[in-house]
Scaffold this active site. Structure first.
Site, PDB file in Angstrom:
ATOM      1  N   ASP A 178     -17.273 -13.641 -38.286  1.00  0.00           N
ATOM      2  CA  ASP A 178     -17.807 -14.414 -37.159  1.00  0.00           C
ATOM      3  C   ASP A 178     -17.069 -14.021 -35.892  1.00  0.00           C
ATOM      4  O   ASP A 178     -15.882 -13.688 -35.935  1.00  0.00           O
ATOM      5  CB  ASP A 178     -17.641 -15.916 -37.403  1.00  0.00           C
ATOM      6  N   ASP A 201     -26.124 -15.894 -38.212  1.00  0.00           N
ATOM      7  CA  ASP A 201     -26.200 -17.360 -38.110  1.00  0.00           C
ATOM      8  C   ASP A 201     -27.206 -17.781 -37.043  1.00  0.00           C
ATOM      9  O   ASP A 201     -27.952 -18.760 -37.222  1.00  0.00           O
ATOM     10  CB  ASP A 201     -24.830 -17.944 -37.764  1.00  0.00           C
TER      11      ASP A 201
END
Length: 231
Positions: free
Chosen positions: A151, A185
């Site tokens: 991420d 995401d």
């Protein structure tokens, strides 16, 4: 939307997702952060569990982290096959473009994160206090199916302190938006958002259902007319 167009959309999202992750892994140490704007940072973190960093073992203490990680990865793979079947089936049945767009986004995002979980532990060394090496000679930081999801997108749009009267967290600092996420995401969230906001367009009533509704309305009208005549 045709299968070719859906496939092209999936490929573009996967390329953007994986290129960004490969760049971060090979240029950043874990927890490195760059402030692009005050409200947007590039912050390298790794997620070894579910959403918000939650782990299966947090709920089932008798399961080891390694077993929980493997279970989660296998579950993700099964889920992606299910979403893929849903996508192909929707295209074949000529479902609404809204539905196909949404499912394609969810599929691409889920597949992007699965690539991390399945392969990244093998093809990268760890990023703790150093920049990771791609295809390290000494081997990766984890075995197959035990990789961490990369991420890097952080939007600390507003920071402040909870009021003292606020239950449990009064006086503590907070940031909105706190989670760090990736392009995969974003694709998943966008797809789900489309299904929620444009639900009627994604799941329009079929012609058969509309015909049944019309018949029911006609029957109701006839009943009302009959009752008025009797009166």
């Amino acid at each position: 939307m045709s299968l070719k167009k859906a496939f092209l959309l999936i490929i573009l999202i996967l390329l953007a997702d994986q290129i960004s992750k490969l760049y971060i892994k090979t240029h950043f140490e874990l927890r490195d952060r760059i402030e692009v704007f005050e409200w947007f940072h590039i912050a390298f973190v790794e997620n070894d569990g579910m959403a918000w960093g939650t782990k299966i073992s947090d709920f089932a203490s008798f399961i080891s982290d390694k077993t929980a990680k493997l279970s989660l990865t296998l579950f993700r793979i099964v889920a992606v096959f299910g979403i893929g079947y849903w996508l192909v089936s929707s295209i074949q049945k000529k479902a609404s473009k809204t539905l196909i767009w949404a499912v394609a986004l969810i599929f691409a995002g889920a597949l992007g994160n699965i690539i991390d979980s399945v392969f990244y532990g093998v093809i990268f060394s760890d990023s703790i206090n150093k920049v990771a090496t791609f295809l390290p000679v000494e081997g990766g930081y984890a075995s197959l199916f035990h990789g961490n999801v990369v991420d890097m997108l952080h939007f600390p749009i507003y920071s402040g302190i909870y009021p003292e009267w606020f239950p449990f967290v009064g006086g503590k600092s907070f940031s909105f938006f706190e989670p760090v996420f990736n392009i995969a995401d974003m694709a998943i969230s966008t797809g789900i958002g489309i299904l929620i906001v444009f639900n009627k367009k994604a799941f329009p009533k079929s012609s058969d259902e509309l015909e049944i509704l019309d018949v029911e309305k006609e029957v109701e009208k006839e009943k009302d007319t009959t009752q008025l005549e009797n009166v």
